[in-house]
Design an enzyme around this catalytic site. Structure first.
Site, short mmCIF file in Angstrom:
data_model
loop_
_atom_site.label_atom_id
_atom_site.label_comp_id
_atom_site.label_asym_id
_atom_site.label_seq_id
_atom_site.Cartn_x
_atom_site.Cartn_y
_atom_site.Cartn_z
N GLY A 77 -1.31 -0.86 7.51
CA GLY A 77 -2.38 0.08 7.08
C GLY A 77 -3.33 -0.42 6.06
N ARG A 78 -3.92 0.14 5.19
CA ARG A 78 -4.83 -0.07 4.31
C ARG A 78 -4.48 -1.41 3.29
NH1 ARG A 78 -6.31 5.61 4.66
NH2 ARG A 78 -4.28 5.72 3.65
N ARG A 130 3.16 1.16 13.31
CA ARG A 130 3.60 2.06 14.50
C ARG A 130 2.87 2.24 15.85
NH1 ARG A 130 3.27 7.92 11.54
NH2 ARG A 130 1.07 7.17 11.18
N ILE A 155 6.83 -2.67 -1.81
CA ILE A 155 5.89 -1.91 -2.65
C ILE A 155 5.69 -0.42 -2.18
CG2 ILE A 155 4.76 -3.85 -3.68
CD1 ILE A 155 3.21 -1.86 -0.69
N ARG A 210 7.96 2.75 -0.38
CA ARG A 210 8.89 3.81 -0.92
C ARG A 210 10.33 3.25 -0.97
NH1 ARG A 210 5.25 5.24 -3.45
NH2 ARG A 210 3.90 7.31 -3.43
N GLU A 237 14.52 6.41 -7.51
CA GLU A 237 13.96 6.07 -8.83
C GLU A 237 13.81 7.47 -9.76
OE1 GLU A 237 10.25 4.20 -7.16
OE2 GLU A 237 8.99 5.02 -8.78
N HIS A 283 7.64 0.40 -10.73
CA HIS A 283 6.57 1.12 -10.05
C HIS A 283 5.03 0.91 -10.61
CE1 HIS A 283 6.06 4.39 -6.90
NE2 HIS A 283 5.01 3.85 -7.06
P1 NAP Z 1 -1.70 3.65 5.48
O1 NAP Z 1 -3.20 3.14 5.29
O2 NAP Z 1 -1.71 5.10 6.05
O3 NAP Z 1 -0.83 2.81 6.14
C1 NAP Z 1 0.47 2.93 6.50
C2 NAP Z 1 0.60 2.13 7.54
O4 NAP Z 1 2.09 2.36 8.00
C3 NAP Z 1 -0.02 2.50 8.94
O5 NAP Z 1 -0.72 1.38 9.57
C4 NAP Z 1 0.94 3.31 9.86
O6 NAP Z 1 0.70 3.07 11.15
C5 NAP Z 1 2.31 2.36 9.63
N1 NAP Z 1 3.39 3.06 9.87
C6 NAP Z 1 3.94 4.38 9.49
N2 NAP Z 1 5.13 4.32 10.04
C7 NAP Z 1 5.43 3.36 10.55
C8 NAP Z 1 6.67 3.21 10.92
N3 NAP Z 1 7.71 3.96 11.31
N4 NAP Z 1 6.82 1.70 11.57
C9 NAP Z 1 5.67 0.85 11.35
N5 NAP Z 1 4.75 1.15 11.00
C10 NAP Z 1 4.44 2.58 10.36
O7 NAP Z 1 -1.16 3.80 4.07
P2 NAP Z 1 -1.43 2.92 2.77
O8 NAP Z 1 -2.77 3.15 2.01
O9 NAP Z 1 -1.53 1.42 3.33
O10 NAP Z 1 -0.29 3.05 1.96
C11 NAP Z 1 0.98 2.98 2.28
C12 NAP Z 1 2.17 3.22 1.38
O11 NAP Z 1 2.13 2.53 0.39
C13 NAP Z 1 1.74 4.84 0.76
O12 NAP Z 1 2.21 5.81 1.69
C14 NAP Z 1 2.71 4.87 -0.26
O13 NAP Z 1 3.99 5.42 -0.26
C15 NAP Z 1 2.76 3.40 -0.61
N6 NAP Z 1 2.21 3.12 -2.27
C16 NAP Z 1 3.07 2.53 -2.85
C17 NAP Z 1 2.18 2.32 -4.20
C18 NAP Z 1 2.89 1.65 -5.27
O14 NAP Z 1 2.66 2.01 -6.58
N7 NAP Z 1 4.18 0.74 -5.27
C19 NAP Z 1 0.82 2.35 -4.38
C20 NAP Z 1 0.02 2.93 -3.66
C21 NAP Z 1 0.92 3.25 -2.43
P3 NAP Z 1 -0.22 3.86 12.26
O15 NAP Z 1 -1.52 2.85 12.26
O16 NAP Z 1 0.26 4.13 13.42
O17 NAP Z 1 -0.77 5.11 11.23
#
Ligand code: NAP
Length: 311
Positions: free
Chosen positions: A151-152, A174, A229, A231, A260, A278
């Site tokens: 994803g992003r 996914r 990084i 969850r 956590e 975190h």
């Molecule tokens: P995003 O753009 O929605 O990217 C998530 C990606 O994961 C999407 O490409 C999605 O695929 C894919 N995905 C979802 N379920 C999956 C599965 N079962 N198997 C394989 N791929 C799967 O979200 P993001 O902005 O990158 O953020 C991702 C996560 O990082 C957040 O939800 C948050 O929990 C975590 N995060 C952590 C921190 C920290 O402080 N450590 C900070 C920010 C975010 P699709 O293309 O099919 O939707």
């Protein structure tokens, strides 16, 4: 506002709305969440505020119609239950991407090059000086990285690995996902088997709970490092602790934990795991940007528009 926020966010919130501030930095209790749903028109909750179906259950339509989450991950909010009770949920995508990718690279480098171990040695006053076989870690440049969730954030990490470190990029996602730099979408099993570094960047929640368990860890190469990084509960932490303890993988770098902020003693006692509290988005301008985005969502909602980051 459910937590103390950066000064610019507080100032803008007070310009826009009649604001009450919660002084505590701890997650809201169930009774606080219920009272807040009854008292306020909108709220800015964040990580740890567990707005589960039970919290909404006692309301038909609560007074609060808007939860503008401070953060991109909304696995702590039951979004479907919120919708059933007429509550809109938004998040702050984009604002967090580069900072979180940077922390993934921090952990990857620290884990590969044993930076935390080295730092602890210097700090202890026990360092005896440089020698040719001290703290030999894993060289990073030119290796293969596997990204789980392109994803992003996953893509921002992959770009850093490709452009900055000349790494080959494998990924799982996914859905089908194309990127404009060399990278191969593979199965989870192939990614486990071929990667020197694996970085987890999927959202949390029931769909990804324990996506990384004993089988995945067993398929990893003995020298490979696992970075999380995303969850905590995407990884079976007990299985990971065992794999690290028995030296079946090279190391791990964690920013998030299954329970956590509790980090088990068994994990804290291992030298081949790097543990951060975190820190993904912990930079003043990033947290300010997240707050501004949450306020944009609240402002749009109460102006009768569709908020830009509706989940
Ligand atoms: P995003 O753009 O929605 O990217 C998530 C990606 O994961 C999407 O490409 C999605 O695929 C894919 N995905 C979802 N379920 C999956 C599965 N079962 N198997 C394989 N791929 C799967 O979200 P993001 O902005 O990158 O953020 C991702 C996560 O990082 C957040 O939800 C948050 O929990 C975590 N995060 C952590 C921190 C920290 O402080 N450590 C900070 C920010 C975010 P699709 O293309 O099919 O939707």
């Amino acid at each position: 506002m459910t937590r103390p926020m950066p000064a610019q966010v507080v100032a803008r919130a007070e310009e826009l709305f009649d604001v009450e501030h919660r002084a505590s930095n701890t997650p809201m209790s169930a009774s606080e969440m219920r009272s807040a749903l009854a008292l306020y028109d909108g709220m800015m909750p964040t990580l740890g505020d567990r707005f589960s179906a039970e919290i909404f259950a006692e309301f038909g339509r609560p007074r609060c119609r808007m939860l503008a989450n401070f953060g991109v991950g909304v696995d702590h909010i039951d979004v479907a239950a919120a919708a059933d009770h007429g509550v809109t949920v938004t998040n702050t995508p984009g604002a967090v991407t580069d900072a979180t990718a940077d922390i993934a690279m921090t952990l990857l480098l620290m884990s590969a090059r044993r930076a935390a171990e080295g730092e602890r040695l210097v700090r202890s006053g026990q360092w005896q000086g440089w020698h040719p076989t001290q703290f030999l870690g894993l060289h990073v440049s030119g290796k293969t990285v596997g990204i789980i969730g392109m994803g992003r954030i996953g893509e921002a990490i992959a770009r850093r690995c490709h452009h900055g470190f000349g790494m080959e990029v494998l990924y799982t996602n996914r859905s089908e996902k194309a990127v404009d730099f060399p990278a191969h979408q593979v199965s989870l099993e192939e990614l486990a088997r071929r990667s020197d570094f694996i970085v987890i960047a999927v959202p949390g929640g029931p769909e990804t709970m324990y996506l990384i368990g004993a089988d995945f860890l067993a398929a990893m190469q003995e020298h490979a490092h696992l970075i999380n990084i995303a969850r905590g509960n995407v990884v079976d932490e007990t299985a990971l602790t065992e794999a690290l303890r028995e030296g079946r993988i090279g190391g791990a770098g964690l920013d998030v934990y299954e329970f956590e902020p509790e980090v088990p003693e068994a994990l804290r006692g291992l030298s081949n795991v790097t543990l951060l509290p975190h820190l993904g988005t912990a930079a003043l301008e990033v947290r300010t940007g997240m707050g501004m985005m949450a306020l944009d969502n609240l402002q749009a909602f109460f102006a009768g528009e569709t908020p830009p980051n509706r989940v």
